[in-house]
Motif scaffolding. Structure first.
Motif, PDB file in Angstrom:
ATOM      1  N   ALA A 455     -41.036  45.556  -3.893  1.00 13.94           N
ATOM      2  CA  ALA A 455     -41.773  46.616  -2.915  1.00 13.94           C
ATOM      3  C   ALA A 455     -42.452  46.122  -1.886  1.00 13.94           C
ATOM      4  O   ALA A 455     -42.322  46.742  -0.531  1.00 13.94           O
ATOM      5  N   ASP A 456     -43.344  44.983  -1.809  1.00 19.70           N
ATOM      6  CA  ASP A 456     -43.966  44.614  -0.683  1.00 19.70           C
ATOM      7  C   ASP A 456     -42.972  44.220   0.574  1.00 19.70           C
ATOM      8  O   ASP A 456     -43.180  44.465   1.616  1.00 19.70           O
ATOM      9  N   LYS A 459     -41.530  47.584   2.088  1.00 19.54           N
ATOM     10  CA  LYS A 459     -42.382  48.595   2.338  1.00 19.54           C
ATOM     11  C   LYS A 459     -42.206  49.206   3.864  1.00 19.54           C
ATOM     12  O   LYS A 459     -42.657  50.307   4.161  1.00 19.54           O
TER      13      LYS A 459
END
Length: 806
Positions: A455-456, A459
């Motif tokens: 996810a990071d 993003k």
């Protein structure tokens, strides 16, 4: 004369290698010298002249076993080698039939760098070519559709659509075969018999008729003349080239053995007497095992022979084409039937294409065509059982050992497999597959997991499914997957994974790629087993997008583990409910076993039971479970239940007894020698009976089981589910029928209880110092254990006495 020379024989073999090599995109000037490029129109026109079976409408006398090195059901590659050594022209002629435009097109594609662009077209051409080459190549093509280790995936995918359907031979010839093989006159035996076959394949064709004596409809399968000679020649050529092809490709699979496995299956299929026997045995085996929802057509033995097979006609719809709401249930029935064949009877139906699985109007499953079967040795059956148990227990650490037992990995390669890091990859793959949905479902879950995991890094993307985000996610996934494999490999090889650098990881990955090329082999039996289960999974997924074939194996696994008392089945059961090297019972696994056992019996015993409209299956499950748990003679499952009951009872009694005496055990007084000795003895005795962490787990299990058995006193979801899977009233009814067995079980329970208590005392005395209070504790523990062990022996003797007087 030149054709009979050794050099010519070698050249002939090399020509067939061209055909095989063309599929793997191997090109050389030497190979090209043996081919020419016929025009498209000429090839299309002449293709049916390449067929090895008669399509003429003229009547000829039926001939079987002519120009063949062996008889039906007697595959002998050595006899074939001797036979065709003296017939080089016949072999060479067949080879020239095999060399068609696909070979030349493949060379041109490579030269013009257009292989990827034309892969779909070449795949279709390969499909057409194999269809025209006759029964051997049709059967091999069907087998190769799942063998990407032998055939490039782009071609094997195209072969999945291969159909075994060819023009029929003449109706007059078919009727001649029936009359000559059965020594009858058709009009005397049949009041009706279709003039044309209702189905035609490369090996035989089927007529629909009606018996004059009973009025029953029948299916009459007639073998195509000259099939044996065609199959024998093709198998001989393939086997001759297999070692050279295997060596040139450095393939770990034994290709010569693979051809022999195919050959044995193909040649056995030509003896309809064997097919009749297997058909009869299947229905009998299913009936004996309570699988009333599945059957095979009834054989009319007096109208069957080596080349003619007559069975009762079965009305039904292909399972894959049915839109009935019970298709998922029948998929489960089919899977249980195949698992029973694979792991119990040892005779596996090897041709489960969708056309051979019928849903009958009354909701049963009919399996057709037992011409091709394989016999599964008992050792392999148990290895498969252990493998399935490991998958269901998520015991992926032992999967490499399972792969060795299953012949996927040679025994001398096991260390390479473990050190390669592939164990973690196998674990991840199986974990995703077990959740169902087939490859698409597994891929969808993997994508969602990766979106969350990375996810990071993702993003900054507004659309996580965009091309750019997908490329980033896939790159991160590949890097993470390789890192996990490398770290696992480093840890197993003795290196320090925690300090591994990027260089370490990259180096290890390169080593893995170099070392693992020849680790895996594909065993002969897997060709057929994979076809069976991939067909069943495909049908299951068509009706349920979340269908999981691994989960659907569990009901059979439960039934087998609860009723098989063999040592290896015992080990699989223990691992499943206790975990690897564990000694604490996992009640969730017990509940799964109980539900799985009932699910197996309910779905397979009858149609009404499978639909939930009858308690027949549930009652049968209770009766079968009672036969195990309440058996007069001991068995492993009963021993496990008695042991767990004994240790739980022991912990419950000690908790009830010790609770009021806890202040005495905690009392601290100065030692006054003989004056306080009685108190010291009492405190030491209480210490030996104290409740520890293991006892607390046992007591928690007792609470869960008590709630489950009382049905409704707990709002806990797990205990509620467990209660529905334990039919206590029915079990008590079964117990009342077994008074003598209960007496012996009571004695064995007493033995389990005293042995459990003795073991606890010895465990608590182990390692104590021989002085002061510790010396007193050791003496008390050992004396108590000896007394209990003596009592256990007395109880065992009483049980043996009852057994002798039985």
């Amino acid at each position: 004369m030149a054709l009979s020379s050794p050099r010519a024989s070698t050249a002939a073999r090399a020509l067939l290698l061209l055909l095989l090599s063309s599929l793997s995109q191997e090109h050389s000037a030497v190979k090209a010298a043996f081919t020419s490029s016929p025009s498209k129109s000429a090839t299309s026109t002449n293709r049916h002249h390449h067929l090895h079976y008669a399509t003429s409408t003229k009547s000829t006398s039926p001939t079987y076993g002519i120009d063949a090195p062996y008889k039906e059901a007697n595959y002998d590659p050595h006899a074939a080698a001797e036979y065709y050594k003296d017939r080089p022209i016949e072999s060479f002629y067949r080879l020239t039939q095999l060399l068609v435009d696909l070979r030349v097109d493949s060379i041109l594609d490579a030269k013009l760098d257009r292989e990827e662009e034309l892969v779909d077209q070449r795949s279709e051409e390969l499909l057409e070519l194999i269809s025209d080459l006759g029964p051997t190549f049709i059967k091999i093509g069907q087998a190769l559709s799942t063998r990407t280790d032998l055939l490039p995936a782009k071609y094997s995918k195209g072969l999945t659509g291969l159909q075994d359907a060819v023009p029929p031979f003449s109706a007059e010839l078919g009727r001649q075969v029936i009359e000559s093989e059965l020594n009858i006159k058709i009009d005397d035996v049949f009041s009706e018999l279709s003039l044309q076959p209702v189905a035609s394949a490369s090996i035989g064709q089927v007529y629909r008729g009606r018996l004059r004596s009973t009025g029953e409809e029948v299916a009459v399968k007639v073998q195509r003349p000259a099939v044996l000679s065609n199959v024998a020649l093709d198998l001989h050529m393939l086997r001759s080239l297999a070692p050279m092809y295997q060596k040139s490709k450095e393939i770990n699979t034994d290709l010569e053995g693979l051809v022999d496995a195919w050959g044995e299956g193909f040649v056995n299929e030509l003896d309809y007497r064997a097919e009749a026997r297997y058909t009869i045995e299947f229905s009998k085996a299913m009936k004996e095992r309570g699988l009333g929802s599945v059957f095979a057509p009834e054989v009319v033995e007096e109208l069957s022979s080596i080349h003619v097979l007559t069975t009762k006609w079965v009305d039904g719809q292909r399972l894959a084409d049915s839109d009935a709401d019970d298709v998922p249930r029948l998929c489960g029935v089919a899977l249980n039937a195949y698992l029973t064949m694979l792991l119990d009877t040892g005779t596996l139906h090897c041709d489960p294409h969708p056309g051979n699985l019928l849903r009958t109007p009354d909701g049963r499953l009919c399996i057709l065509d037992f011409g091709m079967v394989i016999n599964v040795p008992e050792d392999l059956q148990l290895s498969l059982l252990e493998f399935i148990a490991d998958l269901n227990a998520k015991n992926y650490e032992d999967v490499p050992d399972d792969l060795v037992k299953l012949q996927f990995v040679p025994a001398n390669k096991i260390d390479e497999l473990r050190e390669s890091g592939l164990t973690i990859a196998i674990a991840n793959m199986l974990s995703l597959a077990a959740e169902g949905g087939g490859p698409k479902g597994a891929m969808k879950r993997m994508v969602e997991q990766n979106k969350e995991k990375f996810a990071d890094a993702l993003k900054d993307f507004d659309d996580l499914d965009s091309k750019e985000a997908t490329e980033v996610r896939q790159r991160l996934f590949r890097e993470d997957w390789k890192r996990q494999m490398a770290e696992d490999a480093l840890s197993r090889s003795g290196s320090e994974a925690s300090t591994s650098t990027t260089v370490d990881v990259v180096t290890k990955i390169e080593e893995m790629q170099e070392q693992n090329a020849d680790v895996f082999a594909i065993p002969d039996y897997f060709v057929y087993m994979s076809r069976a289960f991939s067909t069943l999974e495909g049908i299951g997924l068509s009706s349920d997008p979340n269908y999981s074939i691994l989960q659907e194996c569990y009901p059979y696994l439960a039934k087998r583990l609860l009723t098989d008392d063999s040592p290896r089945a015992r080990g699989a059961l223990k691992m499943l409910i206790y975990g690897k090297d564990g000694d604490e019972l996992d009640l969730s696994k017990v509940e799964e076993l109980s539900k799985g056992f009932e699910s197996y019996t309910s779905s397979t015993s009858s149609v009404m039971s499978g639909r939930g409209q009858s308690n027949e299956g549930r009652n049968a499950a209770v009766e079968q479970l009672a036969n195990v748990l309440l058996s007069e003679d001991s068995n492993y499952v009963q021993d496990l239940v008695l042991h767990e009951s004994a240790v739980a009872f022991d912990a419950t009694i000690r908790e009830a007894f010790l609770s009021p005496l806890e202040p005495l055990r905690q009392l601290q007084l100065p030692s006054l020698g003989p004056l306080t000795l009685p108190l010291d003895l009492a405190k030491t005795a209480l210490e030996l009976q104290a409740i520890n962490d293991s006892d607390h787990k046992k007591l928690e299990n007792v609470r869960i089981l008590t709630d489950a058995l009382t049905k409704g006193r707990s709002t806990d979801a797990f205990t509620s589910q467990l209660s529905t899977s334990v039919d206590v009233p029915r079990l008590l009814q079964e117990a009342n029928k077994r008074q003598r067995a209960l007496a012996r079980i009571g004695l064995r329970f007493g033995g389990s209880l005293t042995n459990a208590q003795a073991k606890r005392l010895r465990d608590r005395a182990t390692g104590v110092k021989t002085k002061g209070d510790d010396a007193i504790r050791e003496i008390l523990a050992n004396r108590g254990a000896e007394t209990l062990e003596a009592l256990a022996e007395v109880l065992s003797s009483l049980d043996s006495g009852l057994a002798k007087g039985k």
